[in-house]
Design a protein around this motif. Structure first.
Motif, PDB file in Angstrom:
ATOM      1  N   HIS A  26       0.870  -1.182   0.000  1.00 25.63           N
ATOM      2  CA  HIS A  26       0.000   0.000   0.000  1.00 25.63           C
ATOM      3  C   HIS A  26       0.904   1.229   0.000  1.00 25.63           C
ATOM      4  CE1 HIS A  26      -3.237   2.753   0.979  1.00 25.63           C
ATOM      5  NE2 HIS A  26      -2.482   3.235   1.957  1.00 25.63           N
ATOM      6  N   VAL A  27       0.608   2.187  -0.866  1.00 23.50           N
ATOM      7  CA  VAL A  27       1.376   3.431  -0.946  1.00 23.50           C
ATOM      8  C   VAL A  27       0.457   4.585  -0.566  1.00 23.50           C
ATOM      9  CG1 VAL A  27       2.707   4.969  -2.442  1.00 23.50           C
ATOM     10  CG2 VAL A  27       2.849   2.486  -2.767  1.00 23.50           C
ATOM     11  N   SER A  28       0.910   5.407   0.380  1.00 24.93           N
ATOM     12  CA  SER A  28       0.148   6.587   0.793  1.00 24.93           C
ATOM     13  C   SER A  28       1.054   7.807   0.718  1.00 24.93           C
ATOM     14  CB  SER A  28      -0.403   6.401   2.212  1.00 24.93           C
ATOM     15  OG  SER A  28       0.623   6.070   3.125  1.00 24.93           O
ATOM     16  N   HIS A  29       0.446   8.969   0.459  1.00 25.84           N
ATOM     17  CA  HIS A  29       1.208  10.206   0.264  1.00 25.84           C
ATOM     18  C   HIS A  29       0.897  11.182   1.395  1.00 25.84           C
ATOM     19  CE1 HIS A  29       2.512   8.986  -3.751  1.00 25.84           C
ATOM     20  NE2 HIS A  29       1.349   8.362  -3.781  1.00 25.84           N
ATOM     21  N   HIS A  30       1.956  11.865   1.863  1.00 22.25           N
ATOM     22  CA  HIS A  30       1.816  12.705   3.051  1.00 22.25           C
ATOM     23  C   HIS A  30       2.645  13.980   2.924  1.00 22.25           C
ATOM     24  CE1 HIS A  30       0.050   9.158   4.891  1.00 22.25           C
ATOM     25  NE2 HIS A  30       1.047   8.485   4.363  1.00 22.25           N
ATOM     26  N   LEU A  31       2.400  14.862   3.875  1.00 20.91           N
ATOM     27  CA  LEU A  31       3.111  16.134   3.978  1.00 20.91           C
ATOM     28  C   LEU A  31       3.527  16.307   5.431  1.00 20.91           C
ATOM     29  CD1 LEU A  31       3.774  18.837   2.414  1.00 20.91           C
ATOM     30  CD2 LEU A  31       1.594  19.666   3.264  1.00 20.91           C
ATOM     31  N   CYS A  32       4.748  16.760   5.660  1.00 16.77           N
ATOM     32  CA  CYS A  32       5.220  17.028   7.014  1.00 16.77           C
ATOM     33  C   CYS A  32       4.758  18.422   7.424  1.00 16.77           C
ATOM     34  CB  CYS A  32       6.747  16.930   7.068  1.00 16.77           C
ATOM     35  SG  CYS A  32       7.416  17.204   8.724  1.00 16.77           S
ATOM     36  N   TRP A  33       3.845  18.475   8.379  1.00 18.36           N
ATOM     37  CA  TRP A  33       3.274  19.729   8.859  1.00 18.36           C
ATOM     38  C   TRP A  33       4.082  20.298  10.028  1.00 18.36           C
ATOM     39  CZ3 TRP A  33      -0.118  22.177   5.998  1.00 18.36           C
ATOM     40  CH2 TRP A  33      -0.898  21.453   5.104  1.00 18.36           C
ATOM     41  N   PRO A  34       3.925  21.589  10.336  1.00 22.79           N
ATOM     42  CA  PRO A  34       4.672  22.186  11.447  1.00 22.79           C
ATOM     43  C   PRO A  34       4.475  21.447  12.774  1.00 22.79           C
ATOM     44  CG  PRO A  34       3.675  23.915  10.134  1.00 22.79           C
ATOM     45  CD  PRO A  34       3.156  22.602   9.598  1.00 22.79           C
ATOM     46  N   TRP A  35       3.284  20.886  13.018  1.00 20.26           N
ATOM     47  CA  TRP A  35       3.037  20.199  14.280  1.00 20.26           C
ATOM     48  C   TRP A  35       3.641  18.798  14.319  1.00 20.26           C
ATOM     49  CZ3 TRP A  35      -0.680  22.742  11.440  1.00 20.26           C
ATOM     50  CH2 TRP A  35      -1.349  21.984  10.490  1.00 20.26           C
ATOM     51  N   ASP A  36       4.302  18.389  13.233  1.00 19.51           N
ATOM     52  CA  ASP A  36       5.005  17.105  13.209  1.00 19.51           C
ATOM     53  C   ASP A  36       6.479  17.249  13.587  1.00 19.51           C
ATOM     54  OD1 ASP A  36       2.683  15.853  12.215  1.00 19.51           O
ATOM     55  OD2 ASP A  36       3.278  16.233  10.130  1.00 19.51           O
ATOM     56  N   LEU A  37       6.929  18.467  13.824  1.00 18.60           N
ATOM     57  CA  LEU A  37       8.355  18.757  13.991  1.00 18.60           C
ATOM     58  C   LEU A  37       8.830  18.648  15.432  1.00 18.60           C
ATOM     59  CD1 LEU A  37       8.584  21.912  11.695  1.00 18.60           C
ATOM     60  CD2 LEU A  37       9.003  19.526  11.072  1.00 18.60           C
ATOM     61  N   ASP A  38      10.146  18.454  15.570  1.00 16.55           N
ATOM     62  CA  ASP A  38      10.786  18.497  16.878  1.00 16.55           C
ATOM     63  C   ASP A  38      11.543  19.823  17.024  1.00 16.55           C
ATOM     64  OD1 ASP A  38      13.164  18.237  15.405  1.00 16.55           O
ATOM     65  OD2 ASP A  38      13.430  16.129  15.919  1.00 16.55           O
ATOM     66  N   LEU A  39      12.359  19.942  18.047  1.00 19.85           N
ATOM     67  CA  LEU A  39      13.096  21.189  18.290  1.00 19.85           C
ATOM     68  C   LEU A  39      14.094  21.525  17.190  1.00 19.85           C
ATOM     69  CD1 LEU A  39      13.794  20.795  22.115  1.00 19.85           C
ATOM     70  CD2 LEU A  39      12.075  22.237  21.012  1.00 19.85           C
ATOM     71  N   TRP A  40      14.488  20.534  16.408  1.00 20.35           N
ATOM     72  CA  TRP A  40      15.468  20.735  15.345  1.00 20.35           C
ATOM     73  C   TRP A  40      14.804  20.947  13.990  1.00 20.35           C
ATOM     74  CZ3 TRP A  40      15.876  17.840  19.629  1.00 20.35           C
ATOM     75  CH2 TRP A  40      16.922  18.167  20.478  1.00 20.35           C
ATOM     76  N   MET A  41      13.492  21.196  14.037  1.00 20.74           N
ATOM     77  CA  MET A  41      12.718  21.533  12.833  1.00 20.74           C
ATOM     78  C   MET A  41      12.722  20.407  11.796  1.00 20.74           C
ATOM     79  SD  MET A  41      11.524  24.270  13.919  1.00 20.74           S
ATOM     80  CE  MET A  41      10.605  24.858  12.529  1.00 20.74           C
ATOM     81  N   GLU A  42      12.673  19.182  12.282  1.00 21.62           N
ATOM     82  CA  GLU A  42      12.530  18.025  11.407  1.00 21.62           C
ATOM     83  C   GLU A  42      11.498  17.088  12.009  1.00 21.62           C
ATOM     84  OE1 GLU A  42      16.147  15.133  12.613  1.00 21.62           O
ATOM     85  OE2 GLU A  42      16.741  17.002  11.686  1.00 21.62           O
ATOM     86  N   LEU A  43      11.036  16.140  11.212  1.00 23.07           N
ATOM     87  CA  LEU A  43      10.009  15.217  11.655  1.00 23.07           C
ATOM     88  C   LEU A  43      10.447  14.525  12.940  1.00 23.07           C
ATOM     89  CD1 LEU A  43       7.307  13.756  11.140  1.00 23.07           C
ATOM     90  CD2 LEU A  43       8.572  12.163   9.675  1.00 23.07           C
ATOM     91  N   ASN A  44       9.626  14.656  13.973  1.00 23.87           N
ATOM     92  CA  ASN A  44       9.897  14.066  15.273  1.00 23.87           C
ATOM     93  C   ASN A  44       9.895  12.538  15.152  1.00 23.87           C
ATOM     94  OD1 ASN A  44       8.460  12.786  17.774  1.00 23.87           O
ATOM     95  ND2 ASN A  44       9.488  14.622  18.534  1.00 23.87           N
ATOM     96  N   ASN A  45      10.842  11.890  15.831  1.00 21.37           N
ATOM     97  CA  ASN A  45      10.932  10.436  15.705  1.00 21.37           C
ATOM     98  C   ASN A  45       9.672   9.727  16.216  1.00 21.37           C
ATOM     99  OD1 ASN A  45      11.895  11.268  18.353  1.00 21.37           O
ATOM    100  ND2 ASN A  45      12.429   9.139  18.685  1.00 21.37           N
ATOM    101  N   GLY A  46       9.054  10.225  17.269  1.00 21.15           N
ATOM    102  CA  GLY A  46       7.810   9.632  17.751  1.00 21.15           C
ATOM    103  C   GLY A  46       6.661   9.872  16.785  1.00 21.15           C
ATOM    104  N   ARG A  47       6.631  11.044  16.184  1.00 19.61           N
ATOM    105  CA  ARG A  47       5.584  11.350  15.215  1.00 19.61           C
ATOM    106  C   ARG A  47       5.735  10.471  13.975  1.00 19.61           C
ATOM    107  NH1 ARG A  47       0.703  13.647  15.966  1.00 19.61           N
ATOM    108  NH2 ARG A  47       0.152  15.033  14.284  1.00 19.61           N
ATOM    109  N   THR A  48       6.983  10.111  13.641  1.00 22.59           N
ATOM    110  CA  THR A  48       7.214   9.197  12.522  1.00 22.59           C
ATOM    111  C   THR A  48       6.415   7.915  12.733  1.00 22.59           C
ATOM    112  OG1 THR A  48       9.429  10.074  12.101  1.00 22.59           O
ATOM    113  CG2 THR A  48       8.981   7.841  11.300  1.00 22.59           C
ATOM    114  N   LEU A  49       6.478   7.366  13.943  1.00 22.47           N
ATOM    115  CA  LEU A  49       5.749   6.127  14.231  1.00 22.47           C
ATOM    116  C   LEU A  49       4.248   6.337  14.090  1.00 22.47           C
ATOM    117  CD1 LEU A  49       7.757   4.834  17.321  1.00 22.47           C
ATOM    118  CD2 LEU A  49       8.058   4.248  14.911  1.00 22.47           C
ATOM    119  N   THR A  50       3.761   7.482  14.543  1.00 17.44           N
ATOM    120  CA  THR A  50       2.334   7.781  14.409  1.00 17.44           C
ATOM    121  C   THR A  50       1.944   7.912  12.940  1.00 17.44           C
ATOM    122  OG1 THR A  50       2.324   8.889  16.547  1.00 17.44           O
ATOM    123  CG2 THR A  50       0.514   9.404  15.059  1.00 17.44           C
ATOM    124  N   LEU A  51       2.769   8.586  12.151  1.00 20.04           N
ATOM    125  CA  LEU A  51       2.451   8.759  10.733  1.00 20.04           C
ATOM    126  C   LEU A  51       2.511   7.427   9.976  1.00 20.04           C
ATOM    127  CD1 LEU A  51       4.170  12.177   9.945  1.00 20.04           C
ATOM    128  CD2 LEU A  51       1.762  11.708  10.447  1.00 20.04           C
TER     129      LEU A  51
END
Length: 177
Positions: A26-51
């Motif tokens: 299955h292929v799904s398409h997504h966008l990294c939103w501001p509320w997905d970020l950590d302090l270093w302005m990249e996708l938070n590792n915990g949010r990765t698991l949620t996404l």
């Protein structure tokens, strides 16, 4: 907060997708939103698991697992995960997730997922999932029968078997001090 709206969007977007074979991708398409970020302005590792849920759950629907779980009153839980992070995902990056079942053993179903930006894999996860009922884990062979399938698991790749073996040696409960 859990991204319920994003999950609803995924089910809506993929509502008419054809059924997949049990080991289909299955292929799904997504966008990294501001509320997905950590302090270093990249996708938070915990949010990765949620996404990654946004790929796994539509996959479960497309292979027929969710319908069977509903009819049987079963649940689905993640019983372990190993993630390898290799590339940063930054705000407003577009990426896609590839999700597929790679096999099962006597207790668990193994799911492989990767987040891709362009042709480059940003992270890769191996999940150990369990279907559950009031008595605990529902064995994968029972799940397969309920899905109307009489299939053996494809051979698990060596790296998956090695992870299973390493997890079996890991102490539980962990040291308290």
């Amino acid at each position: 907060m859990y991204p319920f709206l994003r999950l609803a969007k995924e089910f809506y977007v993929h509502r008419n997708d054809p059924a997949l074979p049990l080991t289909g991708t299955h292929v799904s398409h997504h966008l990294c939103w501001p509320w997905d970020l950590d302090l270093w302005m990249e996708l938070n590792n915990g949010r990765t698991l949620t996404l990654l849920d946004l790929g796994r759950l539509p996959l479960a629907r497309r292979v027929g697992l969710i319908a069977v779980m509903k009819s049987q009153g079963w649940g689905l839980t993640m019983a372990g995960v190993s993630v390898r992070y290799r590339r940063r995902v930054r705000m407003f990056d577009r990426f896609h997730t590839r999700s597929r079942c790679i096999g099962w053993d006597e207790r668990f179903i193994y799911i492989e997922q990767g987040m891709w930006r362009g042709g480059e894999c940003c992270n890769h996860a191996l999940y150990r999932a369990a279907v559950t009922d009031a008595n605990g884990i529902v064995t994968p062979d029972r799940v397969m029968r309920a899905m109307g399938l009489d299939v053996a698991s494809p051979p698990l790749p060596g790296w998956v078997s090695a992870w299973i073996e390493a997890e079996a040696k890991r102490p539980w409960p962990p040291m308290a001090e």
